[in-house]
Design an enzyme around this catalytic site. Structure first.
Site, PDB file in Angstrom:
ATOM      1  N   ASP A   1      83.922  42.735  14.035  1.00 23.14           N
ATOM      2  CA  ASP A   1      84.428  42.114  12.819  1.00 23.14           C
ATOM      3  C   ASP A   1      83.248  41.365  12.191  1.00 23.14           C
ATOM      4  OD1 ASP A   1      85.910  41.229  10.723  1.00 23.14           O
ATOM      5  OD2 ASP A   1      87.553  40.392  11.903  1.00 23.14           O
TER       6      ASP A   1
HETATM    7  C1  BGC Z   1      88.192  40.530   8.423  1.00 25.09           C
HETATM    8  C2  BGC Z   1      88.216  42.042   8.610  1.00 25.09           C
HETATM    9  C3  BGC Z   1      87.500  42.714   7.462  1.00 25.09           C
HETATM   10  C4  BGC Z   1      86.089  42.165   7.361  1.00 25.09           C
HETATM   11  C5  BGC Z   1      85.294  42.756   6.222  1.00 25.09           C
HETATM   12  C6  BGC Z   1      86.795  40.019   8.163  1.00 25.09           C
HETATM   13  O1  BGC Z   1      86.803  38.668   7.803  1.00 25.09           O
HETATM   14  O2  BGC Z   1      88.736  39.907   9.564  1.00 25.09           O
HETATM   15  O3  BGC Z   1      89.542  42.510   8.717  1.00 25.09           O
HETATM   16  O4  BGC Z   1      87.502  44.101   7.629  1.00 25.09           O
HETATM   17  O5  BGC Z   1      86.151  40.756   7.152  1.00 25.09           O
HETATM   18  O6  BGC Z   1      85.776  42.318   5.000  1.00 25.09           O
END
Ligand code: BGC
Length: 808
Positions: A231
């Site tokens: 993530d």
């Molecule tokens: C989120 C993810 C997301 C990523 C990119 C993170 O803060 O938890 O679900 O895909 O950001 O935007």
């Protein structure tokens, strides 16, 4: 392994052999916010990723790069329809290809452990099986279009409070039977090309370093062969991550991989073989999506094109859950309709955070009903405005961004249709470089719709100057009050100016932001800020009184109630389940004035409905996506029946069994074990407002018979109503002696049938072996529990119409 896969593997091996250590480690880190570097020496193009899950935002966070916006994941799950989830995925692959995206950062298959979870709207269900079925349909759909997926967030990322650091303490049994189960189902049934590891820790180890869950279970036991991406900003240590099975650290270029990883190999702290394994996983993905020269992509025959607006509308109406329909309030009878509610005008079509996409149009309930109802039969009143905060300056603003250098010379401009800037290092307007950029001015005009006191505000961190109509109202620095790196995106705007303005008379607005991003951090840091606005506030009692008058004068009152960005979003959890503002007062008052009051609940996750027995009908529209109002009109007029069934129990917070989402001392014990959702409501003997699986259509069904041999169950039922309909036949399994350790019953299978009036239908479902198993913590293995079970068939977990006993 099929021949095509063998050939692809051979190309991957050959490409890997031609890379030196530095190129390999570079490939494992983002080159920017959304992509991996190209390596021309092996014919590898840059791999591009994008959120997900209801659309494809692309690499730019702007309304200038629109995407179809489908209904929220809770809505997709409410259809209980794997084929529809597959079609949703196929459409998203089409959107991804259009935008040059190779991997969609979706689906979110965490569970609805507690209704307080801030990202509840973005996950499917409280039930792991339903989550797995919908998730597998979605993944298969996206990948049928040659685009990769990352089922996320692996694992136990079921709430937002302290999400970067929380250590979730989950028993092996609860992990296996609940939280890992949808991932396992998807790996087995959809073969995802990617997975995203979560921010949180499980059992003391952060998920981007979890050797046991990633290397041993996901890859070892389940045979997952895709790539594992962190993530965003979740990768914390070079050695820990590479040994814990993390292939790619995002975003970049400053990460724990890249040079830091090459260095660790050179110093003998990390084996190069580990780097090779990760690179192999990335190259395999590249081959599958068609960006590695010499390898045939996994999909060469693309699916037929899908009309995105049509599909968004179909999913929405199929997801709407009719909770209550007294006095045949729906479908609407001919007559006048008073439409009430701020969200009827400004529909809330999606949840906040990284799931945000920018659709090119939004059909509000007011638009949809205006088109569908005969002229002169529809009136509108605001009734109550739940939004306590300023909205980004979209409606009635004409804005552009003017970028200047240190001397004040303009170095670039661009349009800003939605009042917000969200630029990562590579996305600056043409001609602008981070080295020269000193200020960004959001400037243009605002033409008020109403005379009165207008409030303007600033969303974002840093130095700003705000001027309205030539007067400077703010010239100072807005600071951060917590450490979520995405707070510029999720925090509420701060009111900074109030001005008396007149309807139709445009004024100049200017918000200047001083950019302080250094060259070093340029590629990592986003420039994120927005101008926000709120029109004159009306007296809330007056608004309710106006709506009551409108309701009294009409044959039917339709009230749209909604949550706001402050209630449901990524980045924080909820603290209560109440509808914000005076909306509950509004519904009580309208219901007292008109017995034909229909309430539309526009929220992604459960809210309390204290007036539910006072109104004639309650319809959940979830976050319905861009075609919201068109789909609503389809269902209210009766052109289509509402097709949804609750994927999660709806009840009051005081009765909800699992409500702990705030860690203590950094730890969050999942003390309830396997008892979440309906499993917990039944164990506690509490009655929710509406049970799991509940949802009415416009026809009636009689369940006639059920037979089962223990491996399948066959159900006969008949449409005994007056119109054609679709039914979700739900099959629950209930052990004769559950003991304290097992739930009273659980969903084992389901099927969708359709029948015309008077016609019968048959559903045969397989009873998965896993439905009879528990995870035995002593032997660390699945254990089949034989004995006597009731197979119960019905319309919800409480409305069980037929049963038969099996012994196995
Ligand atoms: C989120 C993810 C997301 C990523 C990119 C993170 O803060 O938890 O679900 O895909 O950001 O935007």
């Amino acid at each position: 392994m099929a021949q095509a896969e063998r050939t692809r593997e051979a190309v991957v091996e050959a490409a890997l052999a031609r890379l030196d250590l530095s190129a390999k480690t570079r490939l494992l880190a983002g080159q920017d916010r959304w992509s991996l570097p190209a390596l021309p020496q092996i014919g590898l193009k840059s791999l591009v990723m994008s959120d997900g899950p209801i659309g494809v935002r692309g690499v730019r966070w702007t309304a200038d790069d629109p995407s179809i916006a489908l209904p929220s994941p809770t809505a997709l799950a409410a259809t209980w329809d794997q084929d529809l989830a597959h079609r949703a995925g196929t459409l998203l692959a089409q959107e991804a290809r259009r935008k040059g995206v190779h991997v969609l950062l979706a689906p979110t298959v965490n569970l609805h452990r507690s209704p307080l979870g801030g990202r509840h709207f973005e996950a499917y269900s409280e039930d792991p099986y339903l989550t797995g079925v919908i998730g597998a349909g979605y993944v298969n759909g996206v990948q049928s279009g040659g685009v990769g997926t990352t089922a996320k967030h692996f694992v136990a990322n079921d709430a937002e409070t302290d999400r970067f650091t929380v250590n979730n303490l989950v028993s092996a049994r609860a992990l296996r039977e609940l939280y890992l189960a949808p991932f396992e189902f998807i790996v087995e049934n959809a073969h995802p090309w990617g997975i995203m590891t979560a921010y949180n820790a499980v059992g003391g180890t952060t998920m981007t370093e979890h050797h046991h869950l990633v290397n041993e279970i996901l890859r070892g036991e389940w045979g997952f062969d895709g790539f594992n991406v962190s993530d965003w900003t979740a990768a914390r240590s070079t050695k820990g991550a590479i040994e814990g099975g993390l292939d790619v650290a995002m975003p970049g270029p400053t990460t724990v991989y890249g040079d830091a990883l090459a260095q660790a190999v050179r110093e003998g702290r990390v084996e190069e073989a580990r780097v090779d394994t990760a690179v192999r996983n990335v190259l395999r993905l590249a081959a599958r999506v068609g960006v590695l020269e010499g390898a045939a992509p996994a999909v060469t025959d693309l699916p037929d094109l899908i009309d995105g607006e049509d599909l968004a509308r179909e999913i929405a109406r199929r997801s709407f859950v009719l909770l209550r329909n007294e006095r045949e309030a729906l479908p609407l009878k001919p007559g006048t309709v008073a439409l009430i509610g701020a969200a009827a005008h400004d529909a809330r079509v999606l949840g906040g955070g990284s799931a945000t996409v920018f659709p090119s149009r939004i059909v509000s309930p007011l638009d949809g009903l205006t088109t569908a109802l005969p002229e002169g039969t529809l009136g509108y009143a605001v009734g109550a405005d739940p939004s306590t905060e300023l909205a980004t300056a979209r409606q009635d603003f004409e804005l552009s961004a003017v970028c200047r250098d240190i001397d004040g010379t303009v170095i670039g401009t661009c349009r800003v249709p939605d009042g917000q800037i969200h630029w990562s290092g590579v996305e600056l307007p043409e001609g602008v470089t981070i080295q020269r950029l000193r200020t960004i001015e959001l400037t243009g005009t605002f033409t008020p719709r109403e005379t009165g006191r207008h409030t303007f505000g600033i969303k974002g961190i840093g130095a700003y100057r705000l001027g309205i109509d030539g007067t400077t109202y703010y010239d100072d620095v807005q600071l951060l009050d917590h450490d979520d790196p995405f707070s510029g995106l999720f925090d509420a705007p701060v009111p900074r100016a109030e001005a008396e303005l007149t309807t139709g008379e445009p004024v100049e607005v200017s918000l200047i932001h001083h950019v302080t991003v250094s060259e070093d951090e340029a590629l990592m840091k986003d420039i994120t800020f927005a101008l926000a606005h709120q029109g004159p506030r009306r007296d809330p009692d007056e608004l309710i009184a106006e709506a009551v008058e409108a309701a009294r004068a009409a044959d039917t009152a339709v009230v749209v109630v909604a949550t706001t960005d402050r209630v449901e979003s990524e980045g924080f959890d909820r603290t209560d389940l109440r509808l914000p503002g005076r909306q509950d007062d509004l519904v009580h008052a309208v219901a007292a004035a008109n017995p034909r009051t229909v309430v539309i609940v526009n929220s992604g996750s459960p809210v309390e409905l204290p007036w539910r027995d006072e109104v004639a009908a309650v319809l959940l529209s979830w976050f319905p996506g861009q075609e919201a109002g068109a789909a609503l009109a389809d269902v209210l007029t009766g052109a289509h029946e509402p097709g949804g069934r609750l994927p999660t129990t709806w009840g009051a917070l005081t009765a909800a069994p699992v409500t702990q989402v705030v860690p203590k001392g950094g730890e969050l014990p999942y003390a309830e074990g396997v008892f979440i959702g309906y499993r917990a409501w039944e164990k506690e003997g509490r009655t929710p407002a509406y049970p799991f699986g509940h949802g009415l259509g416009y026809t009636d069904w009689t369940y006639e018979s059920v037979e089962s041999d223990g491996t399948t169950a066959t159900v006969h039922l008949r449409n005994t109503g007056e119109r054609a309909g679709r039914e979700v036949v739900q099959v629950y399994l209930s052990p004769d002696e559950p003991g304290a350790e097992r739930p009273a019953r659980w969903l084992a299978a389901f099927a969708i049938v359709e029948a015309g009036p008077g016609e019968s239908a048959e559903a045969t479902v397989g009873l998965p072996q896993r439905a009879f198993e528990i995870w035995d913590e002593k032997t660390d293995a699945w254990s089949f529990v034989g004995g006597s079970y009731e197979i119960e068939v019905g319309r919800s977990i409480t409305d069980r119409r037929l049963r038969t006993t099996i012994r196995i």
